[in-house]
Structure formats: C-alpha cells, structure tokens
Design a protein around this motif. Structure first.
Motif, PDB file in Angstrom:
ATOM      1  N   ASN A 180      75.433  21.763  39.328  1.00 57.28           N
ATOM      2  CA  ASN A 180      76.832  22.147  39.516  1.00 57.28           C
ATOM      3  C   ASN A 180      76.950  23.586  40.007  1.00 57.28           C
ATOM      4  OD1 ASN A 180      79.703  21.370  39.215  1.00 57.28           O
ATOM      5  ND2 ASN A 180      79.722  23.085  37.768  1.00 57.28           N
ATOM      6  N   ASP A 183      75.826  23.759  43.567  1.00 55.52           N
ATOM      7  CA  ASP A 183      76.801  23.164  44.478  1.00 55.52           C
ATOM      8  C   ASP A 183      77.993  24.088  44.726  1.00 55.52           C
ATOM      9  OD1 ASP A 183      77.210  20.812  46.060  1.00 55.52           O
ATOM     10  OD2 ASP A 183      78.906  20.310  44.770  1.00 55.52           O
ATOM     11  N   TRP A 186      76.753  26.194  47.486  1.00 57.45           N
ATOM     12  CA  TRP A 186      76.608  25.356  48.679  1.00 57.45           C
ATOM     13  C   TRP A 186      77.938  25.213  49.411  1.00 57.45           C
ATOM     14  CZ3 TRP A 186      72.303  23.027  50.800  1.00 57.45           C
ATOM     15  CH2 TRP A 186      72.520  22.001  51.719  1.00 57.45           C
ATOM     16  N   LYS A 187      79.001  24.978  48.671  1.00 60.59           N
ATOM     17  CA  LYS A 187      80.323  24.757  49.270  1.00 60.59           C
ATOM     18  C   LYS A 187      80.836  25.984  50.011  1.00 60.59           C
ATOM     19  CE  LYS A 187      81.667  21.200  45.944  1.00 60.59           C
ATOM     20  NZ  LYS A 187      82.432  20.881  44.723  1.00 60.59           N
ATOM     21  N   THR A 198      69.482  15.142  47.075  1.00 62.07           N
ATOM     22  CA  THR A 198      69.118  16.126  46.041  1.00 62.07           C
ATOM     23  C   THR A 198      68.299  15.418  44.974  1.00 62.07           C
ATOM     24  OG1 THR A 198      71.208  17.314  46.421  1.00 62.07           O
ATOM     25  CG2 THR A 198      70.002  17.831  44.400  1.00 62.07           C
TER      26      THR A 198
END
Length: 220
Positions: A180, A183, A186-187, A198
């Motif tokens: 989490n 991510d 990443w966003k 992944t």
C-alpha cells in the motif's frame, strides 16, 4: 550453478538461432534463483555468453518446477534487420556492478533492467533510507520506491521516452505488507498506470533493499 547456467544458456542459444536471431540480440533478461548466494558464480558464466550484456532483473524465488534446479532464465530478443538493432541506453543514474546494461532501445521499444534503491557503492544511499535519528519520519519502502522511479525516469528520458509511455511493469517485493505504501508513491509517477505484475520475492541482490522495479516502454 555453473553447470546449470551453461546448460540453459547453451539451449537458449539454439532456441534463438532457430528463431533467426542470437544471444547478441537479447534485449531483456529475467533470472530467478533459488539461492542468491549463487549469483557470483552464475554471473561468471553469464559473462562468457554476453559480450554486450542485456538489461537484466535477478530475484530470489521459493521454488522452480524441476527438482534440484537452481536457476531459471527468461529472455526477450529481437530479430535484427536493416535499421533495427538494439542500442544500449546510458543515463546519469548509478551504473550496475554486474554484467548488464541499464536499458536498451530497439525500434520504438525500451527495455529497462530491474532497478533497486542502490548507488552500487555504499549499498542503499542515505536519500533512500530513514535517518536513524528520526525513525518515525517517513517510510523505507516509500523512500526506496521514489529513489528507483526517479532513476527510471532518467533512464527513459535518455532513451527518448518517459514514464508516461511505460506499457508493462513488474514489481518484486520482499514484503507484500509494504504494497500500500509502495502504491502511494507509484501513483505519483504514473498518470496513466501501465499494466503491472506485483509478486513477492525471497531476496534481492543488494542488502536491505525492499523492492525491484522492471519496466518496458515505447518511444512515441
């Protein structure tokens, strides 16, 4: 490990020849190893087969499908023709110690090596890890992810592309509980998220690294 690596690469050489190409035209490699302590011996053999080393991702795995096998090697190659040959991409990011290139471009495709949060000198650089005096400020996985994606951004720019043009991503994580937080970073780097795989891994090649990111993109 040396015998198995020789055996595999000898067979892959025959496979690529049957396809009208050769190991010289490999543009991307992925290596899955049962024990990363075998890496140095593996890499000695690898150097014998690749004069110009392709981008490579090497990760630990819990198992392979044939009993007592130690390594699995996955290659992507191009069939050379007039005007279509792979060229190495080199940016200002830290260059790998092992026998592989940062990235290659062939036609309008860019194949990047898996990248870790390392400067290949000190291990994990200070900017990619928590300050031990302030352990509750920040997150190791976020810092490592940001360090890697900043470097991959430079790699793709050097290839004449950008992270906006990434079409496939593979992410290997030591602990999927970190997903989490990973991510979230990443966003921030992908407006249009590429297709992504992944998976968890038993190990990465630099001590205390938590994630390796492997990208393929296009040049528009």
């Amino acid at each position: 490990i040396k015998r198995q690596t020789h055996y595999i690469l000898g067979n892959l050489k025959k496979t690529l020849k049957a396809a009208g190409t050769s190991l010289e035209n490999v543009v991307k490699a992925q290596v899955f190893m049962m024990d990363l302590k075998d890496f140095n011996a593996f890499d000695e053999v690898w150097r014998e087969y690749f004069v110009t080393p392709p981008p490579r991702t090497t990760v630990g795995t819990t198992g392979l499908l044939v009993k007592d096998t130690l390594v699995e090697i996955d290659l992507i190659a191009c069939v050379p023709r007039k005007g279509l040959r792979a060229r190495a991409v080199r940016s200002s990011v830290p260059q790998p110690l092992a026998n592989y290139n940062e990235a290659v471009r062939v036609g309008n495709l860019v194949f990047a090596a898996g990248q870790l949060a390392t400067d290949f000198k000190t291990g994990i650089p200070s900017k990619a890890k928590l300050n031990p005096s302030f352990p509750y400020y920040g997150s190791d996985i976020k810092l490592q992810t940001e360090y890697i994606l900043k470097n991959l951004k430079k790699t793709f720019e050097a290839a004449g592309s950008s992270l906006d043009n990434v079409i496939k991503a593979q992410v290997f994580m030591k602990d999927l509980d970190d997903f989490n937080a990973f991510d979230e970073v990443w966003k921030q780097y992908f407006k249009t998220a590429p297709a992504r795989t992944t998976v968890g891994t038993t190990g990465l090649l630099v001590k205390d690294t938590l994630v390796e990111i492997d990208l393929i993109g296009v040049v528009k």
